[in-house]
Scaffold this motif. Structure first.
Motif, PDB file in Angstrom:
ATOM      1  N   ALA A   1       0.781  -1.426   0.031  1.00 27.27           N
ATOM      2  CA  ALA A   1       0.048   0.273  -0.022  1.00 27.27           C
ATOM      3  C   ALA A   1       1.130   1.545  -0.286  1.00 27.27           C
ATOM      4  O   ALA A   1       0.745   1.862  -0.443  1.00 27.27           O
ATOM      5  CB  ALA A   1      -0.842   0.247   1.283  1.00 27.27           C
ATOM      6  N   ASN A   2       1.731   1.293   1.077  1.00 28.77           N
ATOM      7  CA  ASN A   2       2.502   2.315   0.819  1.00 28.77           C
ATOM      8  C   ASN A   2       3.897   2.598  -0.109  1.00 28.77           C
ATOM      9  O   ASN A   2       3.599   3.908  -1.043  1.00 28.77           O
ATOM     10  CB  ASN A   2       3.780   1.990   1.790  1.00 28.77           C
ATOM     11  CG  ASN A   2       3.248   2.824   3.079  1.00 28.77           C
ATOM     12  OD1 ASN A   2       3.686   4.348   2.790  1.00 28.77           O
ATOM     13  ND2 ASN A   2       2.855   2.132   4.488  1.00 28.77           N
ATOM     14  N   GLU A   3       4.066   1.200  -1.274  1.00 31.04           N
ATOM     15  CA  GLU A   3       4.592   1.722  -2.709  1.00 31.04           C
ATOM     16  C   GLU A   3       3.780   2.081  -3.073  1.00 31.04           C
ATOM     17  O   GLU A   3       3.665   2.963  -4.048  1.00 31.04           O
ATOM     18  CB  GLU A   3       4.957   0.178  -3.244  1.00 31.04           C
ATOM     19  CG  GLU A   3       5.857   0.258  -4.566  1.00 31.04           C
ATOM     20  CD  GLU A   3       6.072  -0.928  -4.344  1.00 31.04           C
ATOM     21  OE1 GLU A   3       5.253  -1.877  -5.711  1.00 31.04           O
ATOM     22  OE2 GLU A   3       6.380  -2.003  -3.731  1.00 31.04           O
ATOM     23  N   ILE A   4       2.508   1.336  -3.541  1.00 30.81           N
ATOM     24  CA  ILE A   4       1.028   2.239  -4.359  1.00 30.81           C
ATOM     25  C   ILE A   4       0.861   3.325  -4.064  1.00 30.81           C
ATOM     26  O   ILE A   4       0.982   4.246  -4.931  1.00 30.81           O
ATOM     27  CB  ILE A   4       0.483   1.662  -4.345  1.00 30.81           C
ATOM     28  CG1 ILE A   4       0.162  -0.303  -5.087  1.00 30.81           C
ATOM     29  CG2 ILE A   4      -0.697   2.063  -5.389  1.00 30.81           C
ATOM     30  CD1 ILE A   4      -0.906  -1.125  -4.738  1.00 30.81           C
ATOM     31  N   LEU A   5       1.543   3.816  -2.916  1.00 33.66           N
ATOM     32  CA  LEU A   5       0.645   5.624  -2.683  1.00 33.66           C
ATOM     33  C   LEU A   5       1.737   6.204  -3.071  1.00 33.66           C
ATOM     34  O   LEU A   5       1.556   7.471  -2.857  1.00 33.66           O
ATOM     35  CB  LEU A   5       0.383   5.355  -1.200  1.00 33.66           C
ATOM     36  CG  LEU A   5       0.005   7.085  -0.228  1.00 33.66           C
ATOM     37  CD1 LEU A   5      -1.554   7.261  -0.946  1.00 33.66           C
ATOM     38  CD2 LEU A   5       0.352   6.625   1.237  1.00 33.66           C
ATOM     39  N   ALA A   6       3.214   6.166  -2.080  1.00 34.52           N
ATOM     40  CA  ALA A   6       4.566   6.080  -3.448  1.00 34.52           C
ATOM     41  C   ALA A   6       4.470   7.191  -4.315  1.00 34.52           C
ATOM     42  O   ALA A   6       4.395   8.252  -5.134  1.00 34.52           O
ATOM     43  CB  ALA A   6       5.213   6.254  -2.746  1.00 34.52           C
ATOM     44  N   GLU A   7       4.160   6.466  -5.166  1.00 34.23           N
ATOM     45  CA  GLU A   7       3.850   6.247  -6.625  1.00 34.23           C
ATOM     46  C   GLU A   7       2.701   6.963  -7.448  1.00 34.23           C
ATOM     47  O   GLU A   7       2.559   7.823  -8.365  1.00 34.23           O
ATOM     48  CB  GLU A   7       3.825   4.841  -6.954  1.00 34.23           C
ATOM     49  CG  GLU A   7       4.070   4.979  -8.675  1.00 34.23           C
ATOM     50  CD  GLU A   7       3.638   3.177  -9.608  1.00 34.23           C
ATOM     51  OE1 GLU A   7       3.569   3.270 -10.205  1.00 34.23           O
ATOM     52  OE2 GLU A   7       3.357   2.725  -8.698  1.00 34.23           O
ATOM     53  N   THR A   8       1.637   6.924  -6.863  1.00 31.74           N
ATOM     54  CA  THR A   8       0.449   8.144  -7.119  1.00 31.74           C
ATOM     55  C   THR A   8      -0.078   9.100  -6.423  1.00 31.74           C
ATOM     56  O   THR A   8      -0.865   9.759  -6.377  1.00 31.74           O
ATOM     57  CB  THR A   8      -0.769   6.265  -6.398  1.00 31.74           C
ATOM     58  OG1 THR A   8      -1.040   6.429  -5.417  1.00 31.74           O
ATOM     59  CG2 THR A   8      -0.067   5.662  -7.828  1.00 31.74           C
ATOM     60  N   ARG A   9       0.735   9.749  -5.453  1.00 28.53           N
ATOM     61  CA  ARG A   9       0.322  10.486  -4.355  1.00 28.53           C
ATOM     62  C   ARG A   9       0.770  11.972  -4.985  1.00 28.53           C
ATOM     63  O   ARG A   9      -0.750  12.721  -4.416  1.00 28.53           O
ATOM     64  CB  ARG A   9       0.444  10.814  -2.765  1.00 28.53           C
ATOM     65  CG  ARG A   9       1.623  10.368  -2.583  1.00 28.53           C
ATOM     66  CD  ARG A   9       2.174  10.599  -0.909  1.00 28.53           C
ATOM     67  NE  ARG A   9       2.011  11.446  -0.365  1.00 28.53           N
ATOM     68  CZ  ARG A   9       2.238  11.907   1.044  1.00 28.53           C
ATOM     69  NH1 ARG A   9       3.228  10.876   1.653  1.00 28.53           N
ATOM     70  NH2 ARG A   9       2.130  12.397   1.599  1.00 28.53           N
TER      71      ARG A   9
END
Length: 419
Positions: free
Chosen positions: A43-51
């Motif tokens: 989840a953190n990986e996806i959030l870092a990529e998309t925020r």
């Protein structure tokens, strides 16, 4: 030839840009799945990529991101806690920037996370609470947030270098309590929490609110606020708690009732007349308050107040008020206990024979047993009462049987008791 070469370079660069674009809808689904699976590393990986790249696509993205960042705070080591908190604060700000009309209460959320984590640079928690309160005080649907905000305001008041006057303290206190009262009604499932917030907020100012100061505040501000319904409501609440027998309370309550008659304004007038020993008017206003109220629990409380007032002078009307309290809130055992005591205390007054007296006690027993049925905490009281009762003799039972196992009680009780 040079122009053609430039065009080719442009097309290649566009292809590169487009290839780097993110499918935000798909990423949002992945983020949701990762949270559902408790895979917060993913989840953190996806959030870092998309925020940044998906920042304006959907509010759902922010709601999911908040879950991830809250998780990060919970797991952060002590020396990393501040970084995690400030990251969530920044995310709340980004949410409000990109979706300014959202209803998520991010100013309050931001203030709470700063307050609870004890991280507050340059008074950020208070400033965020204060900005939210000024924007819409009734958005404080979390009772703890109201307490946090007022406690921070009280700290500023205590620090004399802030030059907050006593009138300003009372004004803020009154405003906050008006939110507690309104939102307690709007969110009945949080009634206990709002009641606890009320008690906690009062505890912060109990040493400041002398009757003399409260009366002086109301008297000095009344003329400039007598058309201000919000001020009248909050000041009436304040006076009701601290100076209910003062003339200014009657003035404020009467003015409020004249320009905005509600169950609360009528209740204030009932309270004022009760404290100034005008029981007849007090009863009239409490009845008016109960009839105006649309909240059954509030109606029940008002009728219970009426029953207490009338119990010494008119037991029949006291009983009527208790019956209405029970009709509106049949799960409150206290109402049955009071009615039972009215009956039992009138056994000598209304019972002309031994059988009638025992029948009245039987009625009191049946009534108090209902209290135990709706609230088990009253079972011991009911059992203790039953042990004290004297059972009818065989001769009395025979006489009762001849009357269909019934005893009719007149007087103010006016009930038939079944044996």
């Amino acid at each position: 030839m040079k122009t053609l070469f430039s065009l080719v370079l442009f097309l290649i660069s566009c292809e590169t840009i487009f290839s780097q674009e993110i499918d935000c809808d798909n990423k949002q689904k992945q983020l949701s799945s990762a949270i559902t699976d408790s895979d917060f590393a993913k989840a953190n990986e996806i959030l870092a990529e998309t925020r940044l790249k998906c920042a304006t696509k959907s509010e759902v993205f922010y709601l999911l991101g908040i879950e991830v960042l809250k998780y990060n705070i919970e797991l952060a080591a002590d020396d990393k806690k501040e970084v995690a908190v400030l990251d969530l604060v920044k995310f709340y700000d980004q949410y409000d920037k990109n979706f300014p009309d959202n209803k998520n209460g991010n100013l309050i959320n931001k203030a709470m996370v700063l307050y609870e984590s004890k991280i507050s640079k340059e008074n950020d928690a208070y400033q965020s609470f204060d900005k939210a309160f000024a924007k819409d005080k009734f958005q404080f649907k979390n009772p703890n947030a109201l307490f946090m905000y007022f406690s921070l305001f009280k700290e500023k008041y205590n620090d004399k270098k802030n030059n907050i006057s006593f009138d300003q303290l009372l004004g803020k206190y009154s405003e906050v309590l008006s939110v507690v009262e309104k939102n307690r009604k709007e969110f009945p499932e949080k009634e206990v929490e709002f009641n606890n917030a009320f008690l906690a907020i009062n505890s912060l100012v109990k040493d400041d609110l002398s009757k003399e100061k409260v009366v002086a505040y109301a008297e000095s501000n009344y003329a400039s606020n007598k058309e201000n319904i919000g001020w009248l409501e909050s000041t009436a609440n304040l006076l009701s708690q601290n100076a209910a027998n003062s003339p200014i309370f009657g003035t404020v309550a009467n003015q409020l009732n004249s320009i905005n008659p509600t169950e609360k304004s009528a209740y204030h007038l009932g309270n004022f007349n009760l404290k100034t020993r005008n029981q007849g008017k007090a009863v009239d206003y409490f009845n008016q308050s109960a009839s105006l109220s649309t909240d059954k629990l509030e109606k029940a409380r008002t009728y219970y107040t009426l029953a207490n007032i009338l119990s010494a002078t008119d037991k029949s009307k006291s009983k009527e008020a208790l019956k209405l309290a029970i009709d509106n809130n049949p799960s409150n055992g206290e109402y049955y206990v009071f009615l039972s005591s009215l009956y039992s205390n009138s056994a000598t007054e209304c019972g002309t024979t031994s059988i009638e007296k025992k029948a009245i006690y039987q009625l009191a027993k049946t009534t108090i047993n209902k209290a135990a049925q709706v609230e088990p905490k009253f079972k011991a009281t009911a059992d203790q009462f039953s042990k004290k009762l004297e059972a009818p003799t065989s001769q009395e039972l025979s006489a009762i049987k001849k009357n269909g196992n019934k005893v009719v009680i007149g007087c103010w009780i006016n009930e038939t008791v079944q044996f």
